[in-house]
Enzyme design. Sequence first.
Site, PDB file in Angstrom:
ATOM      1  N   HIS A 140      26.947  16.281-103.764  1.00 18.52           N
ATOM      2  CA  HIS A 140      27.507  17.462-104.444  1.00 18.52           C
ATOM      3  C   HIS A 140      26.964  17.583-105.862  1.00 18.52           C
ATOM      4  O   HIS A 140      26.539  16.600-106.472  1.00 18.52           O
ATOM      5  CB  HIS A 140      29.042  17.462-104.410  1.00 18.52           C
ATOM      6  CG  HIS A 140      29.728  16.507-105.337  1.00 18.52           C
ATOM      7  ND1 HIS A 140      31.036  16.119-105.176  1.00 18.52           N
ATOM      8  CD2 HIS A 140      29.304  15.856-106.456  1.00 18.52           C
ATOM      9  CE1 HIS A 140      31.384  15.294-106.149  1.00 18.52           C
ATOM     10  NE2 HIS A 140      30.345  15.111-106.931  1.00 18.52           N
ATOM     11  N   GLU A 145      30.909  20.920-102.748  1.00 22.32           N
ATOM     12  CA  GLU A 145      30.943  19.925-101.685  1.00 22.32           C
ATOM     13  C   GLU A 145      30.118  20.401-100.489  1.00 22.32           C
ATOM     14  O   GLU A 145      30.026  21.605-100.236  1.00 22.32           O
ATOM     15  CB  GLU A 145      32.394  19.724-101.230  1.00 22.32           C
ATOM     16  CG  GLU A 145      33.344  19.305-102.351  1.00 22.32           C
ATOM     17  CD  GLU A 145      33.189  17.854-102.757  1.00 22.32           C
ATOM     18  OE1 GLU A 145      32.125  17.490-103.304  1.00 22.32           O
ATOM     19  OE2 GLU A 145      34.118  17.079-102.534  1.00 22.32           O
TER      20      GLU A 145
HETATM   21  P1  PGA Z   1      29.416   9.774-111.501  1.00 22.85           P
HETATM   22  O1  PGA Z   1      29.836  11.123-110.748  1.00 22.85           O
HETATM   23  O2  PGA Z   1      28.522  10.170-112.613  1.00 22.85           O
HETATM   24  O3  PGA Z   1      30.725   9.218-112.013  1.00 22.85           O
HETATM   25  O4  PGA Z   1      28.753   8.885-110.500  1.00 22.85           O
HETATM   26  C1  PGA Z   1      28.846  11.963-110.253  1.00 22.85           C
HETATM   27  C2  PGA Z   1      29.456  13.085-109.447  1.00 22.85           C
HETATM   28  O5  PGA Z   1      30.396  12.855-108.671  1.00 22.85           O
HETATM   29  O6  PGA Z   1      28.971  14.215-109.545  1.00 22.85           O
END
Ligand code: PGA
Length: 244
Positions: A140, A145
């Site tokens: 995503h 999503e």
């Molecule tokens: P993260 O999240 O940087 O905490 O890995 C990325 C996201 O879910 O878009």
Amino acid sequence: MAAPRILVVDDTDELSRVAADVVAAVIEATPAAAIAVATGRTPIGLYAELAARRRSNLIDVPGIAVYQLDEYLGLEPFDRRSLFGWMQQSFLEPLGIEDERVNRLPVDGDLDDGCAAFDRELEAGGGLDLAILGLGPNGHLGFNEPPSGPDTPTRVVDLSPVTIEANARYWGDAADVPRTAVTMGMAQLLSARSIVLLASGEEKRSILHRALEGSIGPEVPASYLRETPGELTVIVDRAARSQG
Ligand code: PGA
């Protein structure tokens, strides 16, 4: 559409510095840049690096306009889980960005109308100059999503079980993660003139590979980045990119 620039760095410190160079160059070229700012863990070091450069008078950002990338729904104001609150602490306050330069996503009232108004305002301002994005474990971008097509607008979404599980590490438990959210649309992100995608750590290796080398389609929304008309810079550490 130019080929993406893929920069492989040693670790998260280098990722933050290299990303800060790219972001600083956009702001220098376009002082009134419209920017979408991801929360999540990956860009935290980048924002700290930008704040450090600001303290050292190496950059200044009074003219930028910030557009919120995503937000949970159903939270009370000042809930600890607010992604706006996270953006305030990690980006807006350290960089001294005034409230009137921040465009928030709607979280109450008629959300469909609010999302359409958000998109209209962004478009009226000329669209995004820069989107700073992380990569979800399911591919995503923001909370677009899977499946999310390239033309999807800013809208209300149900979070996928994978996202709920991944976000549980921010808030303690999967039960603490809201089930619905609002996200800036793929259409608004993909038309940004410059996009910086950040990924770090071994747990992103397989989805990064699918995003960059797999088939392009709604099951991996980040794969559409390869079709963006703008400039795409992918900055990843060796753990996320190692071919071994
Ligand atoms: P993260 O999240 O940087 O905490 O890995 C990325 C996201 O879910 O878009």
